[in-house]
Design an enzyme around this catalytic site. Structure first.
Site, PDB file in Angstrom:
ATOM      1  N   LYS A 249       0.832  -1.216   0.000  1.00 47.37           N
ATOM      2  CA  LYS A 249       0.000   0.000   0.000  1.00 47.37           C
ATOM      3  C   LYS A 249       0.863   1.261   0.000  1.00 47.37           C
ATOM      4  O   LYS A 249       0.645   2.178  -0.799  1.00 47.37           O
ATOM      5  CB  LYS A 249      -0.903  -0.025   1.236  1.00 47.37           C
ATOM      6  N   THR A 250       1.839   1.315   0.901  1.00 42.16           N
ATOM      7  CA  THR A 250       2.677   2.514   1.007  1.00 42.16           C
ATOM      8  C   THR A 250       3.481   2.725  -0.277  1.00 42.16           C
ATOM      9  O   THR A 250       3.595   3.847  -0.780  1.00 42.16           O
ATOM     10  CB  THR A 250       3.623   2.397   2.215  1.00 42.16           C
TER      11      THR A 250
ATOM     12  N   ASP B 291      -4.723   7.925   3.012  1.00 42.99           N
ATOM     13  CA  ASP B 291      -4.217   6.627   3.466  1.00 42.99           C
ATOM     14  C   ASP B 291      -5.145   6.073   4.554  1.00 42.99           C
ATOM     15  O   ASP B 291      -5.781   6.830   5.284  1.00 42.99           O
ATOM     16  CB  ASP B 291      -2.800   6.811   4.018  1.00 42.99           C
ATOM     17  N   GLU B 292      -5.207   4.742   4.684  1.00 42.24           N
ATOM     18  CA  GLU B 292      -6.007   4.064   5.731  1.00 42.24           C
ATOM     19  C   GLU B 292      -7.446   4.605   5.751  1.00 42.24           C
ATOM     20  O   GLU B 292      -8.000   4.925   6.807  1.00 42.24           O
ATOM     21  CB  GLU B 292      -5.348   4.251   7.113  1.00 42.24           C
TER      22      GLU B 292
ATOM     23  N   GLN C 128      -9.588  -4.579   7.259  1.00 42.26           N
ATOM     24  CA  GLN C 128      -8.793  -4.138   8.408  1.00 42.26           C
ATOM     25  C   GLN C 128      -9.440  -2.959   9.149  1.00 42.26           C
ATOM     26  O   GLN C 128      -8.751  -2.228   9.860  1.00 42.26           O
ATOM     27  CB  GLN C 128      -7.380  -3.779   7.961  1.00 42.26           C
TER      28      GLN C 128
ATOM     29  N   ARG D 188      -0.272 -10.626  10.418  1.00 40.88           N
ATOM     30  CA  ARG D 188       0.957 -10.032  10.978  1.00 40.88           C
ATOM     31  C   ARG D 188       2.134 -11.000  10.832  1.00 40.88           C
ATOM     32  O   ARG D 188       3.288 -10.593  10.952  1.00 40.88           O
ATOM     33  CB  ARG D 188       0.809  -9.699  12.473  1.00 40.88           C
TER      34      ARG D 188
END
Length: 662
Positions: A33-34, A223-224, A254, A600
Site C-alpha cells: 500500500k505505502t 491513506d487508511e 482491516q 501479521r
C-alpha cells in the site's frame, strides 16, 4: 517518464498511474500500500502536478514522513512542498491561514491532552460541590470528544455513558462542557477535536475559503481510508469536490477501530458517493508464506458486506502451515509459547522477530509471568506491564496489607482510594493506628472506621465485610476469592467512577485473571506476592532499550506491523471473539481483527486454544475453541494436542515438537 511497470506489479502500477477521477484502492494486508501511494505521488509530479497542489492525508505523522521521504528518493527534494500530514495537522494549517473567518487569530494555541485535563480539573473544582464524587476529568474529556466527533449534543453522549455506578449526570456534564468551551474562547485556543471540527466548518460555512482550497488541491490522497470517521470523510468529500481527483487507499478487512469512531460505511459506500469511481485491488502479498495467507483468505471468505479480495502469495518458499495448539489451560499455553519461542531462537530468530499478540490485555498475564520467570526480555507496546498498572497495584496493596500489617506503603495506597482521603489524611490515619493495620482483625477495622470522614464512611461496611472473610478464604486455600470479594464489594464501584465503562470492564477482566493466577499459585498468597516482587524487580532490567526483546501487544496496537514469528493465545469463545462484542452484535469486527492478527505473521503462525479457564476459587470451566478457528479447514493447519502435566517445568531448552498430533 519513469517506466512504472518495471517498478510495480500490474495492480500497483494501475493505481499509481491512474488517470483523473475518483479512485478506490483496496489494499489487502502486505500488498504494498505505502509503495503504491509513494509512486502515485511521484507519477503525479512527473505529470507536471506541482507538489504543493497535492494533499496526502494520513493517520500518523510517522506515516506521512515515511511517504514523503520515500517519494523524495524517487523525484527529488521538490517533494518537500507536498501538503502531507494527519487530518488534524492539515486542519491546523488551514486554520492558521483562514481561522480569522470563524473568529480565531493565526497564533491560536493548541491545547494538548495534559492542558485539557488541567483546564477541566479547574472547572470541575470551581463548579462542582463535591469534585471527589464527580466523574473524573478524563471521562469528561472523552464525553466532550465523542460529542465533537459525532456532532451530537453533549447531553445525548453523556446519557449514553450513564451507568448506575459512574454517577453521570448529563445536565451537569453539559455545564462543564459549556464552561470548557468558554475557557477555550477566552484563551483563543482549540483542542485536537476542535481542529477537525473547525477545519470542516471552514469548508462548510465560509464559501470563499472552500472555493480557494477546492481550487488549489488538484489531487487528494487518503491513506487508511477505512479508519475515517464521519467528519473526516465529509472533509475529504468537500475538499475534492471540484476536481474530483480523490484517491482513497484502504482495506475494509482491516477496519478494526469502530469503537473509537471509524465508520466502515465510508469505504464501503465510497463508489456510491463518487460516481464513476475506478476500483483497483491489490492482492499480491509480499509478507507472508502461502500457508498463512490460506488461513487469512478462509477467515474472510464468507464475511458479509465486504469487498471481495483474495490474498495471493508471492513468496516462493512454501513454509510451514500455521499451527493450532490445543492446550489444557492458560498455564500450559504459556509453557508451550515459551518452549516454541526457544525453538525459534535455536533456528536463528532473534527475540525482536517474535511477537505474542492478544485480543485483550489480561490474556497476556500467564505469558508475562512465564517470560519474566525465565528471564526472557520482552516489551509491551502500551509501555506498561500487567503488574505496573494502577488497578493491579491497588489490588496488590490490599493483598500485601492482609499478609503484612506493618506495610505502610500498601496501607497508604489502599486508604487513598477512599472518598475524601488524600495522602496527608492517610498518613495521619497510619500514625493514629500505631503504624500497623491488620484488616483481618475486628479491632483494627473498628479503629480505622472511627477515623474515617463522612464521605468515606458509606463505602466502609461492604469493604469491612470483604476484610472479615479474607482469612477464611486464605485458610480454605481459595485465595482468588479474596480479590473477587474486594472487587465485588468495593473496587468495581471505584473503577467505574475513575474510568469510562469499557476501560473499567477491561480492568476488571485483568483482576479476574489475576485472581485465577493466585488460585493456581504455588505457596498460596504469600508465595504469589513474593513471585510478583521478583517479577517487578526484573522489569527494571528488561526496560534497557538496547536489549533484544519479544514484543507483547494487543492486536489493535499491532496493526500495520509484522513479525517473522507470531503467537496468538486464547482463541476461545468468550475471549476471541470477546463476549461483549458478541452480545453487541460486533462479531464481524472481531472477524476483521482475527484477519489482522493472522496477517501479521511472515514465516510462522502459532495459534492456541485452551480447553479450560481457571476460576478465582481454583476451579475451572470448559471453553470451546473460537468460532474463527472452527471455520478453518483442518487441512490448512498443523494441529497439535499437548498432553503433559501443567505443573512447572524447565522450558529453557527447545524440544522441537515432542507432542502428539491429533
Amino acid at each position: 517518464m519513469t517506466d512504472y511497470s518495471k517498478l510495480l506489479n500490474p495492480e500497483q502500477c494501475a493505481a499509481a498511474t491512474a488517470g483523473e477521477g475518483p479512485l478506490l484502492v483496496l489494499a489487502a494486508a502486505g500488498t504494498g500500500k505505502t509503495r503504491t501511494l509513494v509512486h502515485r505521488v511521484a507519477y503525479l509530479m512527473e505529470c507536471g502536478i506541482p507538489a504543493d497542489r497535492i494533499l496526502l492525508l494520513t493517520f500518523t505523522n510517522r506515516a506521512a514522513r515515511e511517504m514523503r521521504d520515500r517519494a523524495e528518493q524517487l523525484v527529488g527534494a521538490e517533494v518537500a512542498s507536498i501538503w502531507s500530514g494527519t487530518f488534524h495537522s492539515i486542519c491546523a494549517k488551514f486554520l492558521r491561514h483562514y481561522g480569522m473567518t470563524i473568529g480565531y487569530k493565526p497564533g491560536f494555541q493548541i491545547i494538548d491532552d495534559d492542558d485539557q485535563k488541567k483546564i477541566l480539573g479547574e472547572i470541575i473544582k470551581t463548579n462542582v460541590a463535591d469534585p471527589k464524587d464527580f466523574p473524573k476529568k478524563e471521562i469528561i474529556g472523552k464525553i466532550i470528544s465523542e460529542a465533537q466527533n459525532e456532532q451530537k449534543p453533549i447531553q445525548f453522549i453523556a446519557s449514553r455513558w450513564q451507568t448506575r455506578t459512574a454517577g453521570i449526570d448529563p445536565e451537569a456534564i453539559q455545564k462543564i462542557a459549556l464552561a470548557y468551551d468558554a475557557k477555550k474562547k477566552e484563551l483563543g485556543a482549540m483542542d485536537f477535536d476542535d481542529l477537525l471540527v473547525n477545519g470542516l466548518r471552514l469548508l462548510k460555512e465560509v464559501p470563499q475559503v472552500r472555493e480557494i482550497l477546492q481550487e488549489h488541491f488538484l489531487h487528494v490522497l487518503v491513506d487508511e481510508y477505512q479508519d475515517t470517521n464521519t467528519l473526516q470523510a465529509e472533509f475529504v468529500d468537500i475538499l475534492a469536490a471540484k476536481h474530483r481527483n480523490v484517491m482513497a487507499v484502504g482495506d475494509d478487512f482491516q477496519c478494526i477501530y469502530t469503537w473509537r469512531g471509524a465508520q466502515i460505511e465510508n469505504i464501503m459506500e465510497f463508489p456510491k458517493r463518487w460516481p464513476g469511481c475506478k476500483i483497483v485491488k491489490l492482492e499480491r502479498n509480499y509478507r507472508s508464506v502461502p500457508g498463512v495467507l490460506a488461513v487469512a483468505n478462509t477467515v474472510m471468505k464468507d464475511a458479509p458486506g465486504q469487498f471481495d479480495k483474495t490474498l495471493r502469495p508471492t513468496r516462493g518458499e512454501s513454509g510451514d502451515k500455521p499451527y493450532l495448539y490445543k492446550v489444557y489451560d492458560g498455564k500450559a499455553q504459556a509453557n508451550e509459547i515459551l518452549k516454541l519461542l526457544n525453538e525459534a531462537r535455536a533456528l536463528g530468530y532473534r527475540y525482536r522477530d517474535i511477537a505474542v499478540l492478544y485480543r485483550s490485555h489480561f490474556q497476556s498475564i500467564d505469558v508475562q509471568m512465564q517470560l519474566a520467570r525465565m528471564k526472557v526480555p520482552f516489551r509491551i507496546t502500551s509501555g506498561v506491564g500487567v503488574f505496573e498498572q494502577v488497578h493491579t497495584k491497588d489490588v496488590l496493596a490490599y493483598l500485601r496489607i492482609l499478609t503484612n500489617p506493618q506495610d505502610e506503603l500498601s496501607f497508604l495506597r489502599l486508604v487513598s482510594l477512599f472518598p475524601g482521603v488524600g495522602e496527608k489524611t492517610a498518613r495521619g490515619y497510619w500514625t493514629k493506628l500505631g503504624k500497623s493495620f491488620n484488616p483481618k482483625e475486628k479491632a483494627d477495622r473498628d479503629n480505622l472506621f472511627a477515623l474515617l470522614g463522612a464521605k468515606a464512611k458509606p463505602i466502609w461496611p461492604p469493604l469491612a465485610k470483604a476484610m472479615e472473610v479474607a482469612q477464611e478464604h486464605i485458610d480454605e486455600e481459595m485465595v482468588g476469592e479474596v480479590i473477587e470479594d474486594f472487587c465485588d464489594l468495593f473496587y468495581e464501584d471505584h473503577l467505574r467512577k475513575e474510568y469510562e465503562e469499557p476501560d473499567a470492564l477491561d480492568r476488571l477482566d485483568d483482576l479476574k485473571e489475576l485472581a485465577a493466577q493466585i488460585a493456581d499459585a504455588e505457596g498460596g498468597l504469600e508465595g504469589f506476592l513474593a513471585d510478583v516482587a521478583l517479577l517487578t524487580n526484573l522489569d527494571v532490567k528488561k526496560n534497557d532499550p538496547d536489549i533484544d526483546k519479544v514484543t507483547l501487544s494487543t492486536i489493535h496496537q499491532a496493526k500495520g506491523m509484522e513479525w517473522p514469528v507470531v503467537f496468538v493465545p486464547w482463541l476461545s469463545e468468550g475471549l476471541f471473539p470477546s463476549a461483549k462484542a458478541a452480545e453487541e452484535g460486533r462479531t464481524e469486527e472481531e472477524r476483521r481483527l482475527f484477519y489482522v492478527v493472522v496477517t501479521r505473521a511472515k514465516d510462522q503462525l502459532y495459534m492456541f486454544s485452551p480447553t479450560v479457564r481457571k476460576m478465582s476459587d481454583g476451579g475451572m470451566f470448559p471453553v470451546e475453541a473460537s468460532v474463527f478457528v472452527k471455520e478453518i479447514p483442518s487441512e490448512l493447519l498443523n494441529v497439535r494436542k499437548i498432553c503433559y502435566n501443567t505443573t512447572y517445568e524447565d522450558y529453557r531448552k527447545p524440544h522441537f515438537h515432542q507432542e502428539w498430533r491429533r
